[in-house]
Write a protein that holds these residues in place. Structure first.
Motif, mmCIF file in Angstrom:
data_model
loop_
_atom_site.group_PDB
_atom_site.id
_atom_site.type_symbol
_atom_site.label_atom_id
_atom_site.label_comp_id
_atom_site.label_asym_id
_atom_site.label_seq_id
_atom_site.Cartn_x
_atom_site.Cartn_y
_atom_site.Cartn_z
ATOM 1 N N VAL A 11 0.848 -1.204 0.000
ATOM 2 C CA VAL A 11 0.000 0.000 0.000
ATOM 3 C C VAL A 11 0.881 1.251 0.000
ATOM 4 C CG1 VAL A 11 -1.814 1.266 1.219
ATOM 5 C CG2 VAL A 11 -1.813 -1.236 1.241
ATOM 6 N N PHE A 12 1.916 1.237 0.810
ATOM 7 C CA PHE A 12 2.811 2.384 0.941
ATOM 8 C C PHE A 12 3.426 2.755 -0.405
ATOM 9 C CE2 PHE A 12 6.817 4.471 2.019
ATOM 10 C CZ PHE A 12 6.420 5.374 2.994
ATOM 11 N N HIS A 13 3.860 1.735 -1.160
ATOM 12 C CA HIS A 13 4.513 1.971 -2.455
ATOM 13 C C HIS A 13 3.538 1.872 -3.630
ATOM 14 C CE1 HIS A 13 8.475 2.206 -0.723
ATOM 15 N NE2 HIS A 13 8.371 1.021 -0.164
ATOM 16 N N ARG A 14 2.246 1.733 -3.354
ATOM 17 C CA ARG A 14 1.209 1.659 -4.382
ATOM 18 C C ARG A 14 1.487 0.538 -5.387
ATOM 19 N NH1 ARG A 14 -2.149 6.016 -4.575
ATOM 20 N NH2 ARG A 14 -2.510 5.829 -6.809
ATOM 21 N N LEU A 16 -2.700 -11.037 -4.798
ATOM 22 C CA LEU A 16 -4.008 -10.426 -4.604
ATOM 23 C C LEU A 16 -3.920 -8.936 -4.892
ATOM 24 C CD1 LEU A 16 -4.903 -12.208 -1.251
ATOM 25 C CD2 LEU A 16 -5.537 -12.914 -3.558
ATOM 26 N N LEU A 17 -5.031 -8.351 -5.297
ATOM 27 C CA LEU A 17 -5.058 -6.933 -5.621
ATOM 28 C C LEU A 17 -4.869 -6.107 -4.356
ATOM 29 C CD1 LEU A 17 -5.545 -4.961 -7.996
ATOM 30 C CD2 LEU A 17 -7.946 -4.898 -7.313
ATOM 31 N N THR A 18 -3.833 -5.279 -4.355
ATOM 32 C CA THR A 18 -3.560 -4.440 -3.200
ATOM 33 C C THR A 18 -4.707 -3.459 -2.984
ATOM 34 O OG1 THR A 18 -1.173 -4.617 -3.556
ATOM 35 C CG2 THR A 18 -1.943 -2.804 -2.160
ATOM 36 N N GLN A 19 -5.196 -3.402 -1.759
ATOM 37 C CA GLN A 19 -6.316 -2.542 -1.415
ATOM 38 C C GLN A 19 -5.820 -1.132 -1.063
ATOM 39 O OE1 GLN A 19 -9.586 -3.901 -1.753
ATOM 40 N NE2 GLN A 19 -8.249 -5.386 -2.733
ATOM 41 N N ARG A 53 -2.506 8.841 3.378
ATOM 42 C CA ARG A 53 -3.898 8.427 3.453
ATOM 43 C C ARG A 53 -4.813 9.645 3.529
ATOM 44 N NH1 ARG A 53 -6.622 5.984 1.930
ATOM 45 N NH2 ARG A 53 -8.093 5.446 3.576
ATOM 46 N N ILE A 54 -4.424 10.631 4.349
ATOM 47 C CA ILE A 54 -5.248 11.840 4.472
ATOM 48 C C ILE A 54 -5.317 12.567 3.141
ATOM 49 C CG2 ILE A 54 -5.385 14.107 5.572
ATOM 50 C CD1 ILE A 54 -4.128 12.828 8.064
ATOM 51 N N PHE A 55 -4.176 12.659 2.447
ATOM 52 C CA PHE A 55 -4.135 13.357 1.162
ATOM 53 C C PHE A 55 -5.018 12.654 0.131
ATOM 54 C CE2 PHE A 55 -2.134 13.936 -3.055
ATOM 55 C CZ PHE A 55 -2.305 15.312 -3.186
ATOM 56 N N ARG A 56 -4.954 11.326 0.078
ATOM 57 C CA ARG A 56 -5.771 10.583 -0.888
ATOM 58 C C ARG A 56 -7.257 10.738 -0.569
ATOM 59 N NH1 ARG A 56 -2.375 5.104 -0.490
ATOM 60 N NH2 ARG A 56 -0.398 5.854 -1.333
ATOM 61 N N THR A 57 -7.611 10.758 0.706
ATOM 62 C CA THR A 57 -9.017 10.933 1.083
ATOM 63 C C THR A 57 -9.537 12.280 0.618
ATOM 64 O OG1 THR A 57 -8.739 9.510 3.019
ATOM 65 C CG2 THR A 57 -10.635 10.988 3.009
ATOM 66 N N LEU A 58 -8.734 13.318 0.787
ATOM 67 C CA LEU A 58 -9.130 14.656 0.331
ATOM 68 C C LEU A 58 -9.245 14.702 -1.187
ATOM 69 C CD1 LEU A 58 -6.938 16.862 2.703
ATOM 70 C CD2 LEU A 58 -9.399 16.425 2.866
ATOM 71 N N LEU A 60 -5.053 -1.431 6.576
ATOM 72 C CA LEU A 60 -5.927 -2.307 7.349
ATOM 73 C C LEU A 60 -6.853 -3.108 6.438
ATOM 74 C CD1 LEU A 60 -6.477 -3.055 10.261
ATOM 75 C CD2 LEU A 60 -8.247 -1.303 10.337
ATOM 76 N N LEU A 61 -7.378 -2.482 5.405
ATOM 77 C CA LEU A 61 -8.214 -3.195 4.444
ATOM 78 C C LEU A 61 -7.389 -4.239 3.715
ATOM 79 C CD1 LEU A 61 -10.781 -3.686 2.837
ATOM 80 C CD2 LEU A 61 -10.195 -1.732 1.388
ATOM 81 N N ASN A 62 -6.180 -3.898 3.316
ATOM 82 C CA ASN A 62 -5.322 -4.856 2.629
ATOM 83 C C ASN A 62 -5.026 -6.056 3.519
ATOM 84 O OD1 ASN A 62 -3.961 -5.406 0.167
ATOM 85 N ND2 ASN A 62 -1.994 -4.922 1.116
ATOM 86 N N LYS A 63 -4.758 -5.790 4.771
ATOM 87 C CA LYS A 63 -4.452 -6.848 5.740
ATOM 88 C C LYS A 63 -5.645 -7.794 5.918
ATOM 89 C CE LYS A 63 -2.834 -7.058 10.569
ATOM 90 N NZ LYS A 63 -1.590 -7.804 10.344
ATOM 91 N N ALA A 64 -6.846 -7.221 6.073
ATOM 92 C CA ALA A 64 -8.049 -8.030 6.253
ATOM 93 C C ALA A 64 -8.355 -8.843 4.994
ATOM 94 C CB ALA A 64 -9.232 -7.136 6.600
#
Length: 519
Positions: A143-146, A171-174, A233-238, A178-182
């Motif tokens: 997730v960190f490195h997309r 598997l497709l990285t979420q 994460r905050i930047f992507r949410t915005l 936390l979503l990726n982990k689950a």
């Protein structure tokens, strides 16, 4: 239990009585021939690792941020934990009386030789992020490195302590850690169940194509890297909120070129006429009486549903013929095939939880529903074809009902495309990889058969396409090799393509742009 299945006695090593819900679901789903006993070593239940006060605070922030995102997804229930009763075992010596065939360790750590010596065949170790978020960062770096995919592994540790791959997949990285982990945890446990079922039947070798030689272990992130993740994460949410306010949507469209399929011709294609409140995708072409016709998914942004429409392809343009048929559920992927001199269509009808077949009564605009050849199934982009006297279906199934049709490729066979008794290929799933699992068309060139697949991206559906030559398909084998990759670089300002089809005379394909939609 099938007549061929042998009972397996499995020991589940728990390091906590409070386990993630995917583990509880996994234990409940095991068939009767697999007897699982949960146990814990007295006084050795896992305690929270001491990671330092700063890291603890950052973990709590990440958990809060990602939990809010995860609760808006089909995976929201995976945040829950369930209390599990486990038999206390004072020492590994007590395992001897339990007579286990295998042990299973969910945290991926190799077991000591002492424990293995009291099993008949060793242990399975899951590398799948089933540990606590404060101590297990499996799936974080992707997730960190997309990165597009996150790998999981099920390793086998023999009685001699040697570790080898039993089954692995991508598997497709979420979008969030936390979503990726689950997601990884639930999918990996699903495949562990499949492997154990095959093991009890003595057919686990049919999954040898899913092994991996990569046994690397990622490092934990530093406090600085955890901070960086939080800001990203905050930047992507915005960004997502801004895009939503601006009314931007991904608009797919179709183009055609009167030539046999070849990646070099795509830039010469003619685009279909399109309005801002619709998109076209998943084209299939057919030539009748020296005239060329294309069937497509036409998606309506206002209703959020697709239906099947048709175009006639001339020398200079695609002429709309209108709506072929609609259903009260979403339709797409109008796959065409001929059987006993009749033309049929097998569109994507997952909204009805069926794989349906329609028959052409008057070409090209009159079609009637014939039958559902599979029921109570969430499958998309199914392709039916005859090979050496037997009919085959390649399809993409959401095996866990989580709206994931991009991970697995499965094959079934029958004596007729209209049969409702399809035999699953023994090597299912043939592919566990979102970079090549989902179907995007079928091509023939002489006697050769080619499967087109979608290539997913990080946060991008249909980032590219690949063409795979099917080397062999039989009731005991499936093999393909990649012969071409189609990137979205053939038209200006496009970022996606996920479908290609040709009948030898005309080639059709789709592409995607971002547009502003007025609803």
């Amino acid at each position: 239990m099938t007549s061929q299945a042998q009972e397996l006695n499995i020991g589940i090593l728990l390091t906590s009585h409070d386990v993630p819900k995917p583990i509880s679901d996994f234990l409940k789903s095991l068939p009767s021939q697999i007897r699982a006993t949960c146990f814990s070593l007295s006084g050795q239940l896992k305690k929270k690792d001491k990671t330092g006060p700063i890291t603890d605070i950052l973990n709590k922030i990440i958990f809060k941020l990602d939990s809010r995102y995860l609760r808006r997804t089909p995976y929201r229930d995976l945040l829950n934990h369930v209390a599990i009763t486990a038999e206390p075992v004072r020492s590994y010596d007590d395992l001897k009386a339990l007579n286990f065939d295998y042990l299973i360790s969910f945290d991926g750590s190799p077991l000591p030789q002492e424990a293995l010596s009291f099993t008949k065949k060793g242990a399975f170790l899951l590398q799948a992020g089933l540990g606590d978020i404060s101590a297990d960062f499996y799936g974080f770096w992707e997730v960190f490195h997309r990165q597009v995919t996150t790998d999981f592994r099920i390793d086998h540790q023999g009685i001699d302590g040697k570790i080898s791959s039993a089954l692995a997949g991508s598997l497709l990285t979420q979008p969030s850690f936390l979503l990726n982990k689950a997601y990884i945890a639930q999918k990996a446990l699903h495949y562990l169940k499949i492997y154990l079922e095959k093991l009890s039947e003595g057919t686990e070798s049919s999954l040898n194509h899913l092994r991996s030689s990569d046994l690397s272990h990622p490092r934990d992130p530093s406090a600085f890297e955890l901070c960086s993740y939080i800001f990203k994460r905050i930047f992507r949410t915005l960004q997502e909120k801004k895009t939503l306010r601006q009314g931007k949507e991904q608009q797919w469209n179709v183009a055609f070129k009167k030539a046999e399929w070849n990646p070099t011709i795509l830039s010469q294609g003619i685009s279909f006429p399109i309005n801002s409140d619709q998109f076209f995708a998943d084209p299939f072409v057919i030539t009748k009486d020296n005239r060329h016709y294309c069937f497509v998914e036409e998606y309506d942004f206002k209703t959020s549903l697709g239906h099947i429409s048709a175009f006639e392809l001339t020398e200079k343009e695609a002429l709309p013929l209108g709506v072929v048929f609609k259903e009260p559920f979403h339709l797409s992927f109008p796959y065409l095939f001929e059987y006993q001199n009749e033309l049929y269509m097998c569109p994507e009808t997952s909204g009805a939880r069926e794989i349906r077949v329609y028959k052409c009564n008057e070409f090209p605009m009159r079609w009637t529903f014939v039958k559902a050849i599979m029921k109570d199934i969430s499958a998309v982009d199914s392709m039916l074809f005859e090979q050496e006297g037997r009919w085959w279906m390649l399809t993409n199934i959401d095996s866990l009902q989580r709206n994931d049709h991009c991970t697995e490729l499965l094959a079934f066979s029958a004596d007729s495309p209209l049969s409702d008794k399809w035999t699953a290929h023994p090597s299912n799933p043939l592919v566990i990889n979102p970079k090549k699992a989902r179907n995007g068309g079928l091509l023939r060139k002489g006697c050769d058969l080619y499967r087109v697949s979608q290539v997913q991206g990080f946060g991008v559906y249909g980032a590219a396409s690949c063409v795979h030559k099917i080397l062999n398909i039989s009731q005991s084998d499936y093999r393909e090799e990649t012969v071409a990759r189609i990137a979205p670089d053939f038209f200006p300002n496009i970022f996606g393509t996920h479908h290609l089809h040709s009948d030898g005379a005309v080639t059709v394909y789709d592409f995607c742009r971002n547009v502003t939609i007025k609803k």
